[in-house]
Design an enzyme around this catalytic site. Structure first.
Site, short mmCIF file in Angstrom:
data_model
loop_
_atom_site.label_atom_id
_atom_site.label_comp_id
_atom_site.label_asym_id
_atom_site.label_seq_id
_atom_site.Cartn_x
_atom_site.Cartn_y
_atom_site.Cartn_z
N LEU A 159 7.01 -6.57 12.97
CA LEU A 159 7.24 -8.28 12.87
C LEU A 159 8.50 -8.77 12.81
O LEU A 159 9.23 -8.10 12.01
CB LEU A 159 5.89 -8.75 11.98
CG LEU A 159 4.69 -8.27 11.91
CD1 LEU A 159 3.72 -8.65 10.62
CD2 LEU A 159 4.12 -8.84 13.10
N ARG A 195 -1.41 -1.52 -9.90
CA ARG A 195 -0.91 -1.66 -11.22
C ARG A 195 -0.36 -3.26 -11.35
O ARG A 195 -0.64 -3.93 -10.48
CB ARG A 195 0.33 -0.82 -11.13
CG ARG A 195 1.38 -1.05 -10.10
CD ARG A 195 2.53 -0.31 -10.11
NE ARG A 195 3.33 -0.60 -8.93
CZ ARG A 195 3.98 -1.72 -8.46
NH1 ARG A 195 4.23 -2.41 -9.36
NH2 ARG A 195 4.68 -1.57 -7.52
N HIS A 241 6.69 -12.18 2.97
CA HIS A 241 6.21 -11.21 2.33
C HIS A 241 5.14 -12.01 1.31
O HIS A 241 5.71 -12.58 0.42
CB HIS A 241 6.89 -10.28 1.61
CG HIS A 241 6.17 -9.37 0.52
ND1 HIS A 241 6.38 -7.91 0.74
CD2 HIS A 241 5.56 -9.61 -0.60
CE1 HIS A 241 5.52 -7.38 -0.34
NE2 HIS A 241 5.00 -8.25 -1.16
N HIS A 262 14.39 -3.97 0.77
CA HIS A 262 13.04 -3.51 0.31
C HIS A 262 12.72 -3.73 -1.22
O HIS A 262 11.60 -3.59 -1.76
CB HIS A 262 12.37 -2.30 0.71
CG HIS A 262 12.67 -2.28 2.34
ND1 HIS A 262 12.24 -2.77 3.12
CD2 HIS A 262 13.27 -1.15 2.90
CE1 HIS A 262 12.48 -2.24 4.43
NE2 HIS A 262 13.37 -1.54 4.33
#
Lengths: 451, 152
Positions: free
Chosen positions: A203, A291, A208, A235
């Site tokens: 993309l 988590r 995000h 990242h």
């Protein structure tokens, strides 16, 4: 029953869990390496056990030592924090085999979500929208080419055992595919011990956006809204916000419902985050994190929910203390990850904090385990702490963040604080006009030039 | 006299088991066989390949545990715990302690056992000498680097 929790972690997250335990009247056990003898989490817990020498493999990742520490202290539950053993299914299994409650999901779900190919297949099965991609693993260049032609270039070759932004190679056009494929495989083998790869459409300028969920063992699943974590460098998330400026109530409710139905369909237990790329109004599933996440405080700020408390309650067999109808998102929150790194090169800067004075006041939260005089060890991550600000709306939040950054005094190590000042002065950031590549482009374009 | 395998060997075998997909490792040498088996939790079985009469150890009154002092941790002769677990001063309940204050030990001799997850790990004297101070008490939980005794 959860009456004594051993926290299998360190630093700010260990402190976070100890705080929740203390407020719930639950005894806490801190574990530490020899390098962390003076750490705050060790001082504030009810008991502590030294696991081993500094290297994580011999201490915080030392399953045998951690289980022994449970035995000698009588801990009946373990909270794994984030990182370290938090997504290690073997650890969860061993604890359960010893009759110790693992505060998190089942080992099966950890395994499922750790295998990115299986996780994606499960997501499809549960009705979660996914990035167009290969149907599972691609075993050779021919399969890779066929899948890529079908979805259209550019594509991303991703490691099945990767995740967290690791193990991905871009192929812009057909010409690049063979090399991207073979490099991705050999790097995956070296880094994760597994060379299985799959392909996804790349993309161009997505954001995000991740959805926080909480599930109990009574069939309840509730979503707590989204976090926008588009500002990343290599990242790694640098700054997170909640809610996202690009979602309206309907979009939020729709994706929230899809995600909670999916988690219910899996009988998921505990808290989890479903991560998406979001582009042109569409959500594309990336992965599930089984988590508590680093950026959970922004969700706590806008919902008023104590996520660690819910984790412990769920692990003790209790129902979630809220229903979906109880969840209301109030105001806007921003979290800045303050690292002991050079603000331009990001080279780690461990050392002693001669001066440390965190900001305070209304709507300001500093989650950190450092203190004036503390020496940041070189063996672990470089996170000094997380600065979280909360206000009635995003404008007020930005002003509060600016005010808080201005009060922050740190001396002795380099920190990434100046980066946040620069972001506040930037027009795109002010308008929340960014995507997952924005921060790296910003850093490249504003990097000091070599003379 | 039957010799217990030293803790380093046992730990190495246990680590090897963890790292591989083996279910069992057995080694034999010098009339001693050690088997490490994966059964959910690891069990260490030690047996003598040949029957041996155990010599009766000298049995003076058990020593009073000494108060740990700040200098113990920096004493170069301090024997520190290599692991987390529970310390036992005798090979089994009711038996005489491995060592006593004032007693002499040979390098490699077992001076106490640390139990973790049902496995017994013999802790050996790093050098020959005399036990001048025993800080740990029987059944005491110990952590990594905790001072157990001083051997001079």
């Amino acid at each position: 029953m959860v009456s004594k929790v051993l926290i299998a972690n360190r630093g700010e997250i260990a402190l976070r869990v100890i705080r929740a335990c203390r407020e719930m009247g639950i005894a806490s056990v801190a574990v530490h390496s020899t390098a962390d003898e003076q750490a705050m989490h060790v001082r504030l817990a009810d008991e502590s056990v030294c696991l081993g020498p500094a290297p994580a493999a011999k201490s915080y990742l030392n399953i045998a030592a951690i289980v022994s520490a449970c035995e000698i202290t009588g801990a009946d539950a373990v909270h794994p924090g984030y990182g370290f053993l938090s997504e290690n299914a073997k650890f969860a299994d061993i604890l359960e085999a010893h009759g110790i409650t693992f505060i998190g999901p089942t080992a099966d779900h950890i395994n499922l979500m750790g295998d990115k190919i299986a996780a994606k297949a499960k997501a499809i099965e549960l009705g979660i929208p996914v990035v167009p991609g290969s149907d599972g693993e691609v075993k050779n260049v021919d399969e890779a080419m066929a899948a890529s032609r079908e979805m259209g270039f550019p594509v991303l070759v991703k490691a099945a055992s990767g995740g967290g932004g690791r193990g991905m190679k871009i192929a812009e056009t057909e010409k690049d595919l063979a090399e991207a494929f073979t490099t991705a495989r050999s790097e995956a083998k070296a880094a994760f011990g597994d060379d299985a790869v799959y392909i996804e459409k790349y993309l161009k300028k997505p954001r995000h956006i991740e959805i926080q969920v909480a599930c109990d063992t009574h069939g309840n699943a509730v979503h707590l809204g989204e976090r926008d974590c588009s500002l990343q460098r290599r990242h790694q998330k640098v700054l997170e916000e909640a809610p996202s400026t690009v979602l309206d109530e309907k979009a939020r409710a729709d994706i929230g419902e899809i995600v909670t139905n999916a988690m219910k369909g899996m009988s998921y237990r505990g808290v989890g985050t479903v991560e998406f790329l979001f582009e042109d109004g569409e959500f594309y599933f990336i992965e599930v994190n089984t988590r508590l996440q680093v950026e959970h405080p922004v969700t706590e700020a806008i919902t008023g929910i104590d996520l660690v408390r819910e984790q412990i309650r769920v692990a003790a067999g209790e129902k979630l203390s809220f229903t979906q109808d109880d969840i209301e998102l109030k105001g806007h929150a921003i979290e800045c990850r303050v690292n002991a790194e050079n603000p331009e090169t990001f080279i780690p800067s461990p050392g002693t904090l001669h001066t440390y004075h965190a900001p305070g006041g209304l709507g300001v939260r500093m989650d950190s385990a450092v203190f004036s005089g503390y020496t940041i060890p070189p063996y672990y991550d470089s996170l000094i702490g997380k600065l979280i600000v909360h206000a009635d709306d995003r404008e007020a939040c930005l002003r509060r963040l600016s005010r808080a950054l201005n009060e922050f005094a740190i001396d002795g190590v380099e920190t990434t604080l100046p980066l946040f000042d620069r972001l506040l002065e930037n027009e795109d950031f002010h308008a929340a006009d960014y995507d997952i590549h924005w921060l790296e482009n910003f850093l490249d374009s504003t990097a000091p030039k070599d003379d | 006299m039957a010799k217990l395998p030293d803790s380093k060997t046992v730990k190495e075998l246990a680590d090897l088991l963890n790292e591989t997909d083996l279910t069992e490792i057995e080694i034999e040498s010098d009339g001693l066989r050690v088997r490490v088996t994966r059964q959910g939790a690891q069990m260490v079985n030690v047996s003598s390949a040949a029957p041996v009469a155990a010599a009766a150890p000298a049995a003076p009154a058990p020593a009073e545990p000494a108060e740990p002092s700040a200098s113990d941790a920096t004493n170069p002769n301090a024997l520190k715990s290599p692991m987390v677990g529970t310390a036992y001063l005798a090979p089994e309940p009711g038996a005489a302690d491995f060592v006593t204050v004032g007693g002499k030990v040979e390098k490699g001799a077992t001076v106490l056992i640390i139990e973790a997850m049902k496995t017994m790990n013999p802790i050996t004297a790093p050098k020959s000498g005399t036990v001048s101070k025993i800080i740990v008490t029987n059944e005491q939980p110990v952590e990594f680097d905790e001072v157990l005794m001083i051997i001079e």
